[in-house]
Structures are given as C-alpha cells and as structure tokens.
Design an enzyme around this catalytic site. Structure first.
Site, short mmCIF file in Angstrom:
data_model
loop_
_atom_site.label_atom_id
_atom_site.label_comp_id
_atom_site.label_asym_id
_atom_site.label_seq_id
_atom_site.Cartn_x
_atom_site.Cartn_y
_atom_site.Cartn_z
N HIS A 42 -7.14 96.83 -9.31
CA HIS A 42 -7.77 96.58 -10.78
C HIS A 42 -6.80 96.47 -11.85
CE1 HIS A 42 -7.42 100.93 -10.98
NE2 HIS A 42 -7.18 100.86 -12.33
N ASP A 86 -9.00 98.84 -3.38
CA ASP A 86 -8.57 98.75 -4.68
C ASP A 86 -6.81 98.67 -4.46
OD1 ASP A 86 -8.27 98.41 -7.44
OD2 ASP A 86 -8.97 100.49 -7.83
N GLY A 107 -3.19 104.03 -16.92
CA GLY A 107 -1.66 103.62 -16.85
C GLY A 107 -1.19 104.15 -15.60
N ASN A 108 -1.61 105.27 -15.00
CA ASN A 108 -1.32 105.93 -13.89
C ASN A 108 -1.86 105.00 -12.65
OD1 ASN A 108 -1.37 109.03 -15.33
ND2 ASN A 108 0.41 108.71 -13.73
N SER A 109 -2.96 104.25 -12.82
CA SER A 109 -3.42 103.50 -11.75
C SER A 109 -2.01 102.68 -10.97
CB SER A 109 -4.45 102.67 -12.19
OG SER A 109 -5.76 103.27 -12.80
#
Length: 268
Positions: free
Chosen positions: A125, A155, A224-226
């Site tokens: 994503h 993902d 932002g950690n994704s």
C-alpha cells in the site's frame, strides 16, 4: 511478618557506615549476618550507641534486615537486567539502521529495508498506484526504484533500487515468541528513522477484513511506519509493519507480516 510503618521509619535513614561494620552481638556465623552487614554498609540500618544491633529485640529486627536485604538484591538484579536489555536494544538498532530506507511515492511516505544489495521490500500500500518510486537511505542519498513484484494479499512489494551504495541487507529471524521484545524502525509522520520498543502480543493473528495471519505487537507505530522492519534484540527482522488498530480507544494494536511469509514472498 507484618511490620508497622513506625518500625520501618525508625530503622531507615540512619547515617552511613564505613566499608566494614561489625556489631558485637551479630556473630559471623549468624544466618542474618550478611544481610545486617550489607544494609549497614549501605546506611539503611544502624546499630545502637553501645555497638550492638540487638537482633532479637522484638524478634523482628533480624527478619526485617533480611527482608530489606532481599529487597535491595532484587532491585539490583532488576536494574542489571534493564541495563543489559537497553544495551541490546541499542546494539540491535545500530545493526539494523543502515538497512532501513525511506520510500517516497509522490506525497506519500513509507518505510522499507534492503533484503539484498539492490532490492528493498516495503508494504504494497506504500507504493499503491505507482510502478516507480524514490528510495532514500540513511546516508541522505536518494535513488529511483522500480516495483518489480507485489502481493496485495500479503501487502508486500519488492523494489529494484538503482543505488550506487553498498547496501546492507537485513537478516531474518528463524523464530520468535509471545512476550519477546521487538523494535520498530520507520518514519512516522515523516519523522525519519524513529525507533520504538514493545513486545510481541500474538504470533498467528487472523484479523477480520484482512487475509492471512499476522504478527501482533504493541510497539507504537503510526502512518509512515508502514513497510518498516520489526526487529528482535539481535537486530534480525521478525516482521514487516503493515497496519494498526486505529479506532477510538484502541492502543498498542499493531500488525506485521511475519518473517516466514516475507521469505516465501522473496522466494528465499
């Protein structure tokens, strides 16, 4: 044994002693002698002006000394354990940081990490809607990258980075367990290379509305950690951060793609 507050107040807070304090009524062979000696040297307890400790007075002084001794030993062990874990966290982060990157997709920002010298893995994503993104390394350099593989189900997305640097790839953990300390590295709200710490809450969590099973953790993460790594105390990756519970009142509910699922995606 129940000790009144008055008694505790009486026994604490005396003046400190020299390196060695001997009470003439505390024989070296007494079972409580090490406790009395230790606490006297610390200044936690003190004797009477005539040089006695009177260990049998009210039958509780010796017991109280032993209890306080045990208490201090427990505190010392806990402090030592905490200091050791803190150092392990510091070492793990230092080991993993060079592998972590910033992934820029237009005005969206996520995290990722090198899995070999030229390839970065991130969350699908993070690169949604794009085949080309920009990857920034901890050295401050930025490179173009192509999305060469993606899985909407897991993902996950794999990027081929046009880097001129010698990238440091991560290592994957072969095992992990509930209660284990884990560390998230990423760029929440654009605050690059932020580090947070928590524990694994569940190792095989199915989540309504999502396919697959995830690693659940309570380490604080934010947008932002994704795509960033979730590492153990050896610096090895146990998971890749993908989402968190965000409804009102929900805290400490993060989810990551498990290391074994990442490796299967990579074909390693």
């Amino acid at each position: 044994m129940i000790v009144s507050i008055t008694a505790i107040t009486f026994f604490l807070g005396g003046a400190g002693f020299a390196n060695s304090v001997l009470f003439r009524d505390v024989p070296a062979s007494a079972w409580y002698q090490p406790a009395v000696q230790h606490l006297a040297n610390l200044g936690v307890i003190k004797g009477y002006p005539d040089g006695t400790f009177r260990p049998e007075q009210n039958v509780t002084r010796a017991e109280l000394a032993q209890t306080l001794h045990n208490f201090y030993l427990a505190l010392e062990r806990e402090k030592t354990a905490e200091a050791v874990e803190d150092q392990l966290v510091i070492n793990a982060v230092a080991n993993a940081l060079p592998s972590v990157v910033v992934v820029e997709n237009g005005d969206r920002l996520g995290s990722g990490f090198f899995v070999d010298g030229k390839r970065v893995i991130t969350a699908a994503h993070v690169v949604e809607g794009s085949n080309a993104v920009v990857v920034g390394t901890i050295t401050g350099k930025r490179y173009s990258a192509q999305v060469v593989k993606r899985s909407e189900t897991l993902d996950l997305a794999l990027l081929d980075v046009k880097t001129t640097e010698t990238a440091k790839p991560v290592r994957f953990a072969s095992s992990y367990r509930v209660g284990q300390t884990v560390i998230a590295i990423g760029h929440p709200q654009g605050l690059t290379y932020s580090v947070t710490r928590g524990i694994i809450s569940h190792t095989d969590r199915a989540v309504d509305g999502f396919s697959g099973h995830y690693l659940q953790f309570d380490t604080p993460v934010n947008p932002g950690n994704s795509g960033g790594p979730l590492i153990d105390l050896t610096g090895k990756v146990v998971g890749l951060v993908v989402f968190k519970g965000s409804d009102t009142g929900i805290e400490g509910l993060g989810f990551a793609v498990r290391a074994e699922d990442i490796r299967r995606f990579l074909g390693t």
